[in-house]
Write an enzyme that holds these catalytic residues in place. Structure first.
Site, PDB file in Angstrom:
ATOM      1  N   SER A 173       0.839  -1.196   0.000  1.00 25.25           N
ATOM      2  CA  SER A 173       0.000   0.000   0.000  1.00 25.25           C
ATOM      3  C   SER A 173       0.870   1.241   0.000  1.00 25.25           C
ATOM      4  O   SER A 173       2.075   1.191   0.258  1.00 25.25           O
ATOM      5  CB  SER A 173      -0.917   0.025   1.233  1.00 25.25           C
ATOM      6  OG  SER A 173      -0.148   0.141   2.417  1.00 25.25           O
ATOM      7  N   ASP A 198       6.474 -10.921   8.813  1.00 26.30           N
ATOM      8  CA  ASP A 198       5.937 -10.043   9.850  1.00 26.30           C
ATOM      9  C   ASP A 198       7.136  -9.405  10.538  1.00 26.30           C
ATOM     10  O   ASP A 198       7.852 -10.053  11.303  1.00 26.30           O
ATOM     11  CB  ASP A 198       5.103 -10.845  10.847  1.00 26.30           C
ATOM     12  CG  ASP A 198       4.544  -9.973  11.971  1.00 26.30           C
ATOM     13  OD1 ASP A 198       4.873  -8.776  12.027  1.00 26.30           O
ATOM     14  OD2 ASP A 198       3.774 -10.499  12.793  1.00 26.30           O
ATOM     15  N   ASN A 222      10.995  -0.045   3.846  1.00 27.39           N
ATOM     16  CA  ASN A 222       9.967   0.982   3.733  1.00 27.39           C
ATOM     17  C   ASN A 222       8.836   0.844   4.745  1.00 27.39           C
ATOM     18  O   ASN A 222       8.219   1.830   5.125  1.00 27.39           O
ATOM     19  CB  ASN A 222       9.378   0.933   2.312  1.00 27.39           C
ATOM     20  CG  ASN A 222       8.086   1.707   2.194  1.00 27.39           C
ATOM     21  OD1 ASN A 222       8.083   2.925   2.038  1.00 27.39           O
ATOM     22  ND2 ASN A 222       6.970   0.994   2.266  1.00 27.39           N
ATOM     23  N   THR A 254       8.592  -3.075  14.868  1.00 23.26           N
ATOM     24  CA  THR A 254       8.211  -3.152  13.458  1.00 23.26           C
ATOM     25  C   THR A 254       9.011  -2.197  12.588  1.00 23.26           C
ATOM     26  O   THR A 254       9.537  -2.582  11.541  1.00 23.26           O
ATOM     27  CB  THR A 254       6.712  -2.840  13.301  1.00 23.26           C
ATOM     28  OG1 THR A 254       5.946  -3.729  14.116  1.00 23.26           O
ATOM     29  CG2 THR A 254       6.286  -2.980  11.853  1.00 23.26           C
ATOM     30  N   TYR A 275       3.830   5.652  27.668  1.00 25.99           N
ATOM     31  CA  TYR A 275       3.710   5.503  26.211  1.00 25.99           C
ATOM     32  C   TYR A 275       3.006   6.693  25.578  1.00 25.99           C
ATOM     33  O   TYR A 275       1.939   7.125  26.021  1.00 25.99           O
ATOM     34  CB  TYR A 275       2.937   4.228  25.880  1.00 25.99           C
ATOM     35  CG  TYR A 275       2.815   3.985  24.394  1.00 25.99           C
ATOM     36  CD1 TYR A 275       3.907   3.563  23.648  1.00 25.99           C
ATOM     37  CD2 TYR A 275       1.602   4.202  23.737  1.00 25.99           C
ATOM     38  CE1 TYR A 275       3.807   3.344  22.281  1.00 25.99           C
ATOM     39  CE2 TYR A 275       1.481   3.985  22.376  1.00 25.99           C
ATOM     40  CZ  TYR A 275       2.590   3.555  21.647  1.00 25.99           C
ATOM     41  OH  TYR A 275       2.472   3.340  20.296  1.00 25.99           O
TER      42      TYR A 275
END
Length: 355
Positions: A44, A93, A120, A141, A199
């Protein structure tokens, strides 16, 4: 002020390109038919446009994704436009270090060369979450998964460059938002990997993007030490509304995007800097730099600190080794309480092992 005006009118910099250049425009004279590229986050937004344009120029694409269905749909869209494109879909993942290792094993089993690695993929986690390895999800991630992915693929890239004579390119997609983070990076990651008390989604995202910049700096130093024919640079694609902001949709966000609409890029424009840095012959031997609007730019003060880059690298090496155990927080604490020892170890670049 001058830079903002240049951005608004899209004037070209030393490269000849600017904020209004598109990915197709900056690759118009590129023939990538002999090259293989891995692009994370290619299902995407900016990643999908990057994949489409590289396929148009003839590159063999490897599209890793959590959802094979979504990746297959991306592949089908590209093939409908470029039927001769070679596209391989694989499972990955990035928040799981075990998944990163499986992906690299699967890729290596294909016995393919690797010329271009574009890190990316990005995640904005509005809600606090911890990865299966015990690391805060945004950091895991956006940065740590890419760190391990790059580490494990580097041997292939160096060998490919030696065998073909074509310089390898590693592109880390970061953001100008990296300049928003202040404080001790590793202490903050340790805190939010333990609980959600401190957080803040934007701060966590900014930290992960600063980590991408510092990863580039230290990786470039290591590549130079190894005399490898591979470069590493990072890019700020620009401000563009993609799926990354889907968790922040609402009146305030919509108002901000409306008010800043003149600063926003289209997706083809946002993919231009990534494609330029990944393919331009003008950037041969250019390494360890930060690019925006297809031209070299300045990072924040923290983003240009070699000491912070070395410190993060050493901590990352420990994390990708120890994250499979339940004592990740102890790993952070060990590093934070032995900073000088770890910094001394990080000076020994021969300790970096290509697996």
């Amino acid at each position: 002020m001058i830079e903002t005006v240049k951005h608004l009118i899209g004037s070209g910099g030393p490269s000849g390109f600017g904020s209004r250049s598109t990915a197709e425009h900056v690759t118009a004279n590129c023939d990538l038919r002999s090259l293989t590229a891995i692009i994370t986050g290619a299902t995407s937004g900016i990643g999908a446009e990057t994949a489409r344009v590289l396929a148009k120029r003839g590159a063999r694409l490897v599209i890793p994704a959590r959802s094979l269905k979504t990746a297959e749909e991306t592949k089908s869209r590209i093939l409908s436009e470029f039927p001769d494109a070679e596209i391989i879909v694989m499972q990955l993942d990035l928040s799981s270090l075990a998944s990163v290792r499986r992906f690299v094993d699967d890729f290596e089993s294909l016995h393919l060369p690797l010329n271009i690695l574009i890190n990316n993929a990005g995640k904005y986690a509005q809600k606090h979450a911890i990865s299966e390895d015990g690391v805060e999800m945004t950091f895991a991630t956006n940065y740590l998964g890419h760190f391990l992915l790059t580490k494990l693929l580097l041997k292939n890239m160096i060998e490919t460059a030696e065998q073909t004579g074509v310089q390898g390119r590693i592109v880390n997609v970061t953001s100008v938002i990296h300049s928003w983070f202040s404080g001790d990076m590793l202490q903050y990651v340790a805190d939010i990997s333990r609980n959600n008390r401190n957080y803040d989604a934007t701060r966590a995202y900014a930290l992960s993007k600063l980590a991408n910049v510092l990863h580039t700096i230290e990786l470039s130093r290591i590549l130079h030490k190894m005399d490898a024919n591979v470069t590493a640079n990072c890019v700020h694609p620009g401000i563009v509304r993609t799926r990354l902001t889907r968790d922040r949709d609402g009146l305030i966000t919509d108002l901000v995007f409306f008010l800043t609409s003149k600063l926003l890029k289209s997706v083809p424009q946002a993919a231009a800097t990534t494609c330029y840095v990944a393919t331009s012959p003008r950037l041969r031997n250019v390494c360890g730099k930060y690019f925006s609007d297809c031209n070299e730019a300045r990072t924040s003060k923290s983003g240009s600190c070699n000491l912070k880059a070395q410190r993060l690298w050493t901590a990352s090496e420990l994390l990708v080794t120890a994250a499979s155990t339940p004592n990740v927080y102890q790993t952070f604490n060990y590093f934070l309480t032995n900073t000088m020892l770890c910094m001394c170890k990080s000076q020994d670049l021969d300790s970096f092992t290509i697996i």
